[in-house]
Design an enzyme around this catalytic site. Structure first.
Site, short mmCIF file in Angstrom:
data_model
loop_
_atom_site.label_atom_id
_atom_site.label_comp_id
_atom_site.label_asym_id
_atom_site.label_seq_id
_atom_site.Cartn_x
_atom_site.Cartn_y
_atom_site.Cartn_z
N ASP A 18 -6.07 0.19 41.35
CA ASP A 18 -6.36 -1.23 41.39
C ASP A 18 -5.11 -1.94 41.92
O ASP A 18 -4.01 -1.40 41.83
CB ASP A 18 -6.71 -1.71 39.98
N ARG A 19 -5.27 -3.13 42.50
CA ARG A 19 -4.10 -3.81 43.04
C ARG A 19 -3.48 -4.77 42.01
O ARG A 19 -2.42 -4.48 41.46
CB ARG A 19 -4.49 -4.60 44.30
N ASP A 20 -4.15 -5.88 41.75
CA ASP A 20 -3.55 -6.94 40.93
C ASP A 20 -3.46 -6.53 39.46
O ASP A 20 -4.45 -6.17 38.84
CB ASP A 20 -4.36 -8.23 41.06
N GLU A 26 -0.15 -9.60 38.46
CA GLU A 26 -1.38 -10.39 38.38
C GLU A 26 -1.01 -11.86 38.46
O GLU A 26 -0.34 -12.39 37.58
CB GLU A 26 -2.08 -10.09 37.04
N GLY A 28 -3.48 -14.28 39.63
CA GLY A 28 -4.70 -15.03 39.93
C GLY A 28 -5.05 -14.87 41.39
O GLY A 28 -4.62 -13.93 42.04
N TYR A 29 -5.82 -15.79 41.95
CA TYR A 29 -6.24 -15.66 43.34
C TYR A 29 -5.04 -15.84 44.27
O TYR A 29 -4.26 -16.77 44.11
CB TYR A 29 -7.32 -16.70 43.67
N ASN A 61 -11.07 -5.76 44.08
CA ASN A 61 -12.01 -6.87 44.24
C ASN A 61 -11.25 -8.09 44.75
O ASN A 61 -10.24 -8.46 44.15
CB ASN A 61 -12.63 -7.26 42.88
N GLN A 62 -11.73 -8.70 45.82
CA GLN A 62 -11.09 -9.92 46.33
C GLN A 62 -12.17 -10.98 46.57
O GLN A 62 -12.43 -11.38 47.71
CB GLN A 62 -10.28 -9.62 47.58
N LYS A 118 -16.48 -4.10 41.98
CA LYS A 118 -16.33 -3.43 40.68
C LYS A 118 -17.07 -4.26 39.62
O LYS A 118 -16.97 -5.48 39.68
CB LYS A 118 -14.85 -3.36 40.26
MG LIG Z 1 -6.48 -5.74 38.12
#
Ligand SMILES: [Mg+2]
Ligand SMILES: [Zn+2]
Length: 204
Positions: A18-20, A26, A28-29, A61-62, A118
């Protein structure tokens, strides 16, 4: 059949990341890609994957794209930045997958019921086709219940990290048997060390 043919036909294995909240902070957007920062020891952890028999594949997920918060192009730019931050420490990603969709927010084509968001397993299934992976030999490391569930649905082994949303998400794990991690690790480095030690490939 020659030995070479046999090797070429062998399925490969990957550690999905996972990335963020797992590789990067992390925040947020990601409306400003300059805010993308690696978590401590992330590059070292990805480097350890690179030296093992596993591919390192990002799956993120983006939905900010569907929500109209940023264009798909800035996701590609964020991943270019991520790759360059990793490269400074000699680490690399073999591949990157992201889901720009959301089932209800925004407008088509990104507003859709996709199979790649996801906890749907679409990104892992596609990666398995494109990289000839045996998903039973693969792992998914993430900070959220969705990451764990995606892994289970794809037949991969989920590993939870307590960075990002991990500590909060840990309480939700008890609710869902489908998302139970095989292991909970303090951070990505700890997760990768655990995975590689199971394969007789301890990181020195
Ligand atoms: Mg994450
Ligand atoms: Zn999608």
């Amino acid at each position: 059949m020659t030995g070479d043919t046999y090797v070429n036909n062998m399925k490969r294995k990957a550690i999905f990341l996972d990335r963020d909240g797992t590789v990067s902070r992390e925040i947020g957007y990601m409306t400003d890609i300059k805010r993308l920062q690696l978590l401590p020891r992330s590059a070292e952890a990805v480097g350890a994957i690179n030296r093992s028999g596993f591919l390192a594949i990002l799956a993120t997920n983006q939905s900010g794209v569907a929500r109209g918060l940023f264009p798909a192009r800035s996701v590609h730019l964020a991943h270019a930045r991520l790759r360059s931050l990793l490269a400074r420490k000699g680490a690399f990603l073999d591949s990157v997958y992201f889901c720009p969709h959301h089932p209800r927010e925004g407008r088509p084509p990104f507003r859709m019921h996709c199979q790649c968001r996801k906890p749907h397993p679409g990104m892992l299934l596609r990666a398995a086709r494109e990289h000839r992976l045996d998903l039973k030999e693969c792992y998914m490391v993430g900070d959220s219940v969705k990451d764990m569930e995606m892994a289970r649905r794809a037949g991969a082994t989920p590993v939870m990290v307590l960075t990002g949303y991990g500590r909060g998400e840990r309480e939700r794990l008890a609710e869902s048997r489908n998302s139970r991690p095989a292991q909970i690790a303090g951070d990505l480095m700890e997760a990768i060390t655990w995975i590689l030690s199971r394969h007789g490939n301890p990181e020195r």
